[in-house]
Design a protein around this motif. Structure first.
Motif, PDB file in Angstrom:
ATOM      1  N   LYS A   8       0.845  -1.166   0.000  1.00  0.00           N
ATOM      2  CA  LYS A   8       0.000   0.000   0.000  1.00  0.00           C
ATOM      3  C   LYS A   8       0.893   1.231   0.000  1.00  0.00           C
ATOM      4  O   LYS A   8       2.052   1.174   0.396  1.00  0.00           O
ATOM      5  CB  LYS A   8      -0.906   0.013   1.248  1.00  0.00           C
ATOM      6  CG  LYS A   8      -1.725  -1.254   1.434  1.00  0.00           C
ATOM      7  CD  LYS A   8      -2.458  -1.190   2.765  1.00  0.00           C
ATOM      8  CE  LYS A   8      -3.301  -2.428   2.970  1.00  0.00           C
ATOM      9  NZ  LYS A   8      -2.511  -3.633   3.130  1.00  0.00           N
ATOM     10  N   VAL A  10       2.447   4.220   1.540  1.00  0.00           N
ATOM     11  CA  VAL A  10       2.697   4.525   2.940  1.00  0.00           C
ATOM     12  C   VAL A  10       3.454   5.841   3.018  1.00  0.00           C
ATOM     13  O   VAL A  10       4.510   5.990   2.405  1.00  0.00           O
ATOM     14  CB  VAL A  10       3.524   3.411   3.617  1.00  0.00           C
ATOM     15  CG1 VAL A  10       3.766   3.747   5.071  1.00  0.00           C
ATOM     16  CG2 VAL A  10       2.829   2.070   3.470  1.00  0.00           C
ATOM     17  N   VAL A  19       2.742  -1.859  12.532  1.00  0.00           N
ATOM     18  CA  VAL A  19       1.397  -2.342  12.232  1.00  0.00           C
ATOM     19  C   VAL A  19       0.765  -2.969  13.469  1.00  0.00           C
ATOM     20  O   VAL A  19      -0.459  -3.078  13.562  1.00  0.00           O
ATOM     21  CB  VAL A  19       1.387  -3.343  11.058  1.00  0.00           C
ATOM     22  CG1 VAL A  19       1.770  -2.670   9.771  1.00  0.00           C
ATOM     23  CG2 VAL A  19       2.300  -4.530  11.336  1.00  0.00           C
ATOM     24  N   ARG A  48       5.899  -2.950   9.444  1.00  0.00           N
ATOM     25  CA  ARG A  48       5.295  -3.269   8.158  1.00  0.00           C
ATOM     26  C   ARG A  48       6.246  -4.123   7.315  1.00  0.00           C
ATOM     27  O   ARG A  48       7.428  -3.830   7.203  1.00  0.00           O
ATOM     28  CB  ARG A  48       4.956  -1.978   7.413  1.00  0.00           C
ATOM     29  CG  ARG A  48       4.118  -2.163   6.165  1.00  0.00           C
ATOM     30  CD  ARG A  48       3.729  -0.824   5.589  1.00  0.00           C
ATOM     31  NE  ARG A  48       2.960  -0.037   6.549  1.00  0.00           N
ATOM     32  CZ  ARG A  48       1.639  -0.162   6.724  1.00  0.00           C
ATOM     33  NH1 ARG A  48       0.959  -1.043   5.999  1.00  0.00           N
ATOM     34  NH2 ARG A  48       1.018   0.584   7.602  1.00  0.00           N
ATOM     35  N   SER A  83      -1.753  -0.577  13.882  1.00  0.00           N
ATOM     36  CA  SER A  83      -1.477   0.557  12.987  1.00  0.00           C
ATOM     37  C   SER A  83      -1.694   1.892  13.694  1.00  0.00           C
ATOM     38  O   SER A  83      -2.284   2.831  13.142  1.00  0.00           O
ATOM     39  CB  SER A  83      -2.335   0.463  11.721  1.00  0.00           C
ATOM     40  OG  SER A  83      -2.016  -0.708  11.003  1.00  0.00           O
ATOM     41  N   ARG A 102      -8.746  -5.030   8.489  1.00  0.00           N
ATOM     42  CA  ARG A 102      -7.303  -4.818   8.609  1.00  0.00           C
ATOM     43  C   ARG A 102      -6.525  -6.034   9.069  1.00  0.00           C
ATOM     44  O   ARG A 102      -5.298  -6.005   9.127  1.00  0.00           O
ATOM     45  CB  ARG A 102      -7.041  -3.638   9.563  1.00  0.00           C
ATOM     46  CG  ARG A 102      -7.681  -2.354   9.032  1.00  0.00           C
ATOM     47  CD  ARG A 102      -7.652  -1.214  10.007  1.00  0.00           C
ATOM     48  NE  ARG A 102      -6.318  -0.644  10.137  1.00  0.00           N
ATOM     49  CZ  ARG A 102      -6.052   0.450  10.847  1.00  0.00           C
ATOM     50  NH1 ARG A 102      -7.026   1.070  11.484  1.00  0.00           N
ATOM     51  NH2 ARG A 102      -4.835   0.911  10.928  1.00  0.00           N
ATOM     52  N   ASP A 179      -3.877  -5.232   6.710  1.00  0.00           N
ATOM     53  CA  ASP A 179      -2.542  -4.796   7.122  1.00  0.00           C
ATOM     54  C   ASP A 179      -1.694  -5.979   7.580  1.00  0.00           C
ATOM     55  O   ASP A 179      -0.468  -5.954   7.451  1.00  0.00           O
ATOM     56  CB  ASP A 179      -2.650  -3.795   8.282  1.00  0.00           C
ATOM     57  CG  ASP A 179      -3.301  -2.488   7.872  1.00  0.00           C
ATOM     58  OD1 ASP A 179      -3.242  -2.151   6.674  1.00  0.00           O
ATOM     59  OD2 ASP A 179      -3.870  -1.809   8.736  1.00  0.00           O
ATOM     60  N   THR A 210       3.243  -8.204   2.173  1.00  0.00           N
ATOM     61  CA  THR A 210       2.293  -8.599   3.204  1.00  0.00           C
ATOM     62  C   THR A 210       3.011  -8.861   4.527  1.00  0.00           C
ATOM     63  O   THR A 210       4.009  -9.571   4.575  1.00  0.00           O
ATOM     64  CB  THR A 210       1.536  -9.875   2.786  1.00  0.00           C
ATOM     65  OG1 THR A 210       0.853  -9.631   1.559  1.00  0.00           O
ATOM     66  CG2 THR A 210       0.530 -10.292   3.840  1.00  0.00           C
TER      67      THR A 210
END
Length: 238
Positions: A8, A10, A19, A48, A83, A102, A179, A210
């Motif tokens: 994503k 960021v 996260v 992350r 997050s 999420r 997330d 991921t």
């Protein structure tokens, strides 16, 4: 086949926010025979894009830790952030939406709906989120990303092998672009060859951005992760 990227956009500020983080988390279960402390001052952070395994003997607190990470339970004391959001400040509805949007869950026993076909199983979380009809093409896209043969898309789970069912379960967990992926013994119900294939898939998902946290008792499976958290008697020991 190139896997669907879960990366994503960021911002620099967001990139510094883990996260997930635990800050001195304690969980005590009151029982007639006496209180049981399942987690005792647990602190850690997950950045992350990490791939982390959680290991420990039976009764060490792994299941309680997993429930806390998945916002299925709340701590007796201490703070948990997803997050940057403190879950202790959230209502039950907000926690439900957090889990839906999420956090992706992958279980040992797949937990697929036997009467729904594969596309319907995978898109079910989208239906819960949108409360209206969903685009099956999104489900097909994610199923292709986990390398499931397209001829199986209209089958039901009972018509698939264990490894195929686990790929469907992974696709379902990815459908809402979570997330974090939380995996509870994801290869525990599979033979070693099939399990290795699933772990290769998860490694590729992690390379594509991921964040994965995996509870396992198998040291060979834990070797696929980049970091291992070991827990004993409710405390992190390494």
């Amino acid at each position: 086949m190139v896997l669907l990227s879960q990366e994503k956009e960021v911002t620099p500020l967001m990139a510094d926010i883990p996260v997930m983080s635990f800050e001195d988390v304690v969980k005590v279960y009151p029982l007639p025979a006496g209180d049981v402390t399942a987690l005792d001052g647990v602190s850690f952070r997950v950045d992350r894009g990490e791939f982390i395994s959680v290991m420990g003997p039976s009764g060490s607190g792994k299941s309680t830790l997993l429930n806390m990470m998945g916002c299925l339970d709340t701590p007796t004391s201490g703070d948990i952030y997803i997050s940057g959001t403190r879950i202790g400040d959230m209502s039950d509805m907000e926690l439900t939406n957090l889990r839906r949007d999420r956090i992706g869950f992958i279980f040992q026993y797949f937990n697929l709906f036997p009467l729904l076909n594969i596309i319907e199983n995978v898109t079910f979380p989208m239906l819960l989120k949108s409360q209206k009809s969903v685009d099956p093409e999104r489900g097909k896209e994610v199923l292709r990303s986990v390398q499931l043969d397209e001829k199986l898309f209209t089958h039901t789970p009972t018509e698939l092998s264990g490894g195929q069912q686990q790929r469907v379960a992974i696709a379902r967990a990815l459908i809402n672009n979570p997330d974090i992926l939380l995996c509870d013994e994801p290869t525990g119900n599979l033979d070693s060859k099939t399990g290795a294939g699933i772990m290769d898939l998860m490694t590729e998902l992690n390379r594509n951005g991921t964040t994965i946290i995996m509870v396992t008792h198998d040291p060979h499976i834990a070797e696929y992760s980049r970091r291992t958290i070991r827990i004993a008697d409710g405390r992190i020991v390494s």
